[in-house]
Design a protein around this motif. Structure first.
Motif, mmCIF file in Angstrom:
data_model
loop_
_atom_site.group_PDB
_atom_site.id
_atom_site.type_symbol
_atom_site.label_atom_id
_atom_site.label_comp_id
_atom_site.label_asym_id
_atom_site.label_seq_id
_atom_site.Cartn_x
_atom_site.Cartn_y
_atom_site.Cartn_z
ATOM 1 N N ASP A 166 1.038 -1.247 0.001
ATOM 2 C CA ASP A 166 0.051 0.099 -0.091
ATOM 3 C C ASP A 166 0.933 1.303 0.054
ATOM 4 O OD1 ASP A 166 -2.062 -1.652 0.058
ATOM 5 O OD2 ASP A 166 -2.855 -1.227 2.068
ATOM 6 N N ALA A 167 1.961 1.348 0.864
ATOM 7 C CA ALA A 167 2.906 2.348 0.781
ATOM 8 C C ALA A 167 3.538 2.462 -0.520
ATOM 9 C CB ALA A 167 4.050 2.067 1.908
ATOM 10 N N CYS A 168 3.992 1.526 -1.304
ATOM 11 C CA CYS A 168 4.450 1.593 -2.498
ATOM 12 C C CYS A 168 3.467 2.220 -3.706
ATOM 13 C CB CYS A 168 4.963 0.359 -3.161
ATOM 14 S SG CYS A 168 6.452 -0.356 -2.232
ATOM 15 N N PHE A 169 2.162 1.718 -3.533
ATOM 16 C CA PHE A 169 1.239 2.297 -4.231
ATOM 17 C C PHE A 169 1.008 3.709 -4.056
ATOM 18 C CE2 PHE A 169 -3.140 3.420 -5.670
ATOM 19 C CZ PHE A 169 -3.337 2.682 -6.803
ATOM 20 N N VAL A 170 0.859 4.269 -2.917
ATOM 21 C CA VAL A 170 0.610 5.650 -2.593
ATOM 22 C C VAL A 170 1.765 6.551 -2.976
ATOM 23 C CG1 VAL A 170 0.274 7.500 -0.726
ATOM 24 C CG2 VAL A 170 -1.003 5.178 -0.536
ATOM 25 N N VAL A 171 2.876 6.417 -2.677
ATOM 26 C CA VAL A 171 3.957 7.142 -3.226
ATOM 27 C C VAL A 171 4.306 7.057 -4.802
ATOM 28 C CG1 VAL A 171 6.308 7.430 -3.094
ATOM 29 C CG2 VAL A 171 5.314 6.842 -0.897
ATOM 30 N N HIS A 172 4.077 5.761 -5.243
ATOM 31 C CA HIS A 172 3.973 5.813 -6.795
ATOM 32 C C HIS A 172 3.049 6.520 -7.467
ATOM 33 C CE1 HIS A 172 4.931 4.204 -10.672
ATOM 34 N NE2 HIS A 172 3.533 3.849 -11.020
ATOM 35 N N PHE A 173 1.664 6.559 -6.907
ATOM 36 C CA PHE A 173 0.796 7.525 -7.274
ATOM 37 C C PHE A 173 1.120 9.112 -7.207
ATOM 38 C CE2 PHE A 173 -3.529 9.483 -7.655
ATOM 39 C CZ PHE A 173 -4.011 8.969 -8.567
ATOM 40 N N MET A 174 1.606 9.340 -6.065
ATOM 41 C CA MET A 174 2.002 10.790 -5.873
ATOM 42 C C MET A 174 3.182 11.085 -6.780
ATOM 43 S SD MET A 174 2.272 10.162 -1.507
ATOM 44 C CE MET A 174 2.935 11.977 -1.189
ATOM 45 N N ILE A 176 3.661 10.014 -9.947
ATOM 46 C CA ILE A 176 2.965 10.064 -11.122
ATOM 47 C C ILE A 176 2.354 11.524 -11.375
ATOM 48 C CG2 ILE A 176 1.063 9.695 -12.582
ATOM 49 C CD1 ILE A 176 1.426 6.672 -11.815
ATOM 50 N N ASN A 177 1.811 12.183 -10.284
ATOM 51 C CA ASN A 177 1.321 13.388 -10.316
ATOM 52 C C ASN A 177 2.449 14.502 -10.201
ATOM 53 O OD1 ASN A 177 -1.054 15.179 -9.523
ATOM 54 N ND2 ASN A 177 0.300 15.840 -7.826
ATOM 55 N N SER A 178 3.783 13.985 -9.746
ATOM 56 C CA SER A 178 4.750 15.358 -9.901
ATOM 57 C C SER A 178 5.610 15.183 -11.175
ATOM 58 C CB SER A 178 5.773 15.159 -8.702
ATOM 59 O OG SER A 178 4.992 15.458 -7.816
ATOM 60 N N TYR A 179 5.887 13.610 -11.485
ATOM 61 C CA TYR A 179 6.875 13.353 -12.694
ATOM 62 C C TYR A 179 6.204 12.940 -13.804
ATOM 63 C CZ TYR A 179 9.634 13.549 -8.331
ATOM 64 O OH TYR A 179 10.273 13.276 -7.136
ATOM 65 N N GLY A 180 5.062 12.619 -13.956
ATOM 66 C CA GLY A 180 4.032 12.079 -15.103
ATOM 67 C C GLY A 180 4.285 10.708 -15.095
ATOM 68 N N ILE A 181 3.652 9.843 -16.134
ATOM 69 C CA ILE A 181 3.495 8.451 -16.303
ATOM 70 C C ILE A 181 4.063 8.189 -17.492
ATOM 71 C CG2 ILE A 181 1.238 8.832 -17.127
ATOM 72 C CD1 ILE A 181 0.566 6.147 -15.759
ATOM 73 N N ASP A 182 4.954 7.095 -17.568
ATOM 74 C CA ASP A 182 5.520 6.502 -18.769
ATOM 75 C C ASP A 182 4.792 5.298 -19.363
ATOM 76 O OD1 ASP A 182 6.320 3.934 -17.871
ATOM 77 O OD2 ASP A 182 7.697 4.998 -16.468
ATOM 78 N N GLN A 232 3.530 18.019 -1.082
ATOM 79 C CA GLN A 232 2.438 19.171 -1.286
ATOM 80 C C GLN A 232 1.493 18.994 -2.611
ATOM 81 O OE1 GLN A 232 2.635 21.468 1.019
ATOM 82 N NE2 GLN A 232 0.720 22.362 0.221
ATOM 83 N N ASN A 233 2.322 18.568 -3.894
ATOM 84 C CA ASN A 233 1.761 18.746 -5.207
ATOM 85 C C ASN A 233 0.634 17.509 -4.901
ATOM 86 O OD1 ASN A 233 3.368 20.294 -6.303
ATOM 87 N ND2 ASN A 233 4.462 18.607 -7.120
ATOM 88 N N PHE A 234 0.763 16.736 -4.227
ATOM 89 C CA PHE A 234 -0.669 15.683 -3.963
ATOM 90 C C PHE A 234 -1.664 16.412 -3.098
ATOM 91 C CE2 PHE A 234 -2.181 11.949 -1.265
ATOM 92 C CZ PHE A 234 -2.751 11.393 -2.153
ATOM 93 N N LEU A 235 -1.298 16.865 -2.034
ATOM 94 C CA LEU A 235 -2.316 17.375 -1.142
ATOM 95 C C LEU A 235 -2.987 18.612 -1.741
ATOM 96 C CD1 LEU A 235 -0.456 17.666 2.356
ATOM 97 C CD2 LEU A 235 -2.258 16.043 1.601
ATOM 98 N N ASP A 236 -2.337 19.421 -2.958
ATOM 99 C CA ASP A 236 -2.949 20.303 -3.648
ATOM 100 C C ASP A 236 -3.968 19.942 -5.002
ATOM 101 O OD1 ASP A 236 -1.692 22.115 -2.117
ATOM 102 O OD2 ASP A 236 -0.266 22.528 -3.110
ATOM 103 N N GLN A 237 -4.078 18.730 -4.994
ATOM 104 C CA GLN A 237 -5.019 18.138 -6.022
ATOM 105 C C GLN A 237 -6.308 18.461 -5.712
ATOM 106 O OE1 GLN A 237 -3.641 14.155 -7.725
ATOM 107 N NE2 GLN A 237 -3.255 13.944 -5.712
ATOM 108 N N LYS A 238 -6.918 18.682 -6.740
ATOM 109 C CA LYS A 238 -8.597 19.082 -6.648
ATOM 110 C C LYS A 238 -9.370 17.752 -6.824
ATOM 111 C CE LYS A 238 -8.189 23.835 -7.530
ATOM 112 N NZ LYS A 238 -8.718 25.044 -8.565
ATOM 113 N N VAL A 239 -9.984 17.160 -6.196
ATOM 114 C CA VAL A 239 -10.864 15.833 -6.228
ATOM 115 C C VAL A 239 -12.123 16.434 -7.115
ATOM 116 C CG1 VAL A 239 -12.066 14.118 -5.338
ATOM 117 C CG2 VAL A 239 -10.159 15.080 -4.168
#
Length: 272
Positions: A166-174, A176-182, A232-239
């Motif tokens: 779960d920790a890997c999933f959360v940090v990986h998703f965070m 993607i928000n900062s670095y993009g997805i390949d 910070q980028n993750f928390l600033d997302q708009k749901v």
């Protein structure tokens, strides 16, 4: 309930020993008074013992509350007022509260390839085994962050593995928000579900302790500035799953998480 019963006991005792009003013979009155007095003595003695024990229990009470932030369950009163859809994850479970639900199985199967992807993104500075051991040794501490009695852990190893994935999933998703997805990312085929994932990660019951995320983030980011920016980028997302007026519980969750994490980083800056 015990305390309330003990507090009201002297009132009940007093009412029980009152003599009924009305004319009666002197002999009957004397006998009744004598009997009442004899019956009252052991009751009063028993009442005094109970009261003493109750007062001693108050004096000896050990406060087991903690100032540690906890990941609590949604109160049943709120669930009765609104649909469970407001509080339950739609696509991914994080932490033990919703783990194992069949409707979340698709994303549960993605967690292993995502963990693999995350390890590769960390480079050569840490191995998979080392990273898992870092998380696993926090397992008992992490368990204390969940509301007491809300979960039953029979297998510590299974709990640690769940926390790691779960920790890997959360940090990986965070990330993607900062670095993009390949194009090789396991989540790429599910990109249309990202808004739902984002929504699920802000639910109050769908959390893992920040200390586990920090263990992984330190291997993913090169410096403190990058770590702070990632969070910070993750928390600033708009749901944007629902209109704001129907999404108040979700926005409340995000605001609480934002304040908690901000407090953690503020304390760290003050120490430095």
């Amino acid at each position: 309930m015990e305390g309330r019963s003990m507090v009201s006991m002297p009132v009940r005792m007093c009412l029980d020993v009152q003599l009924p009003r009305g004319p009666r013979s002197t002999g009957a009155t004397n006998v009744e008074q004598s009997t009442t007095q004899n019956d009252t003595e052991p009751q009063e003695s028993s009442n005094n013992i109970h009261k003493d024990e109750w007062l001693v229990a108050i004096e000896n009470h050990v406060d087991d509350t903690t100032d540690k932030s906890q990941i609590q369950r949604i109160p049943s009163l709120l669930r009765e007022k609104q649909s469970n859809n407001c509080y339950d994850p739609h696509v991914v479970s994080i932490g033990p509260y919703h783990y194992g639900k069949p409707q979340l199985d698709t994303f549960e199967k993605l967690k292993i390839p995502i963990a693999q992807k995350f390890i590769r993104a960390c480079g050569n500075q840490v191995s998979l085994e080392q990273l898992y051991d870092e998380v696993a040794k926090m397992g008992k501490i992490a368990l204390e962050y969940y509301e007491e009695g809300s979960i039953e852990v029979k297998d510590d190893e299974a709990f640690n593995r769940m926390m790691f994935l779960d920790a890997c999933f959360v940090v990986h998703f965070m990330s993607i928000n900062s670095y993009g997805i390949d194009k090789l990312d396991p989540l790429l085929p599910w990109i249309c579900y990202f808004a739902f994932v984002q929504r699920d990660l802000f639910l109050l019951e769908n959390q893992i302790p920040l200390l586990l995320l920090k263990v992984l983030i330190k291997f993913r980011c090169e410096n403190e500035g990058e770590k702070t920016k990632l969070i910070q980028n993750f928390l600033d997302q708009k749901v944007t799953i629902m209109p704001p007026e129907k999404n108040s519980s979700l926005m409340l969750s995000r605001n609480i998480l934002h304040k908690r994490w901000d407090a953690v980083f503020r304390k760290k800056r003050n120490r430095n």
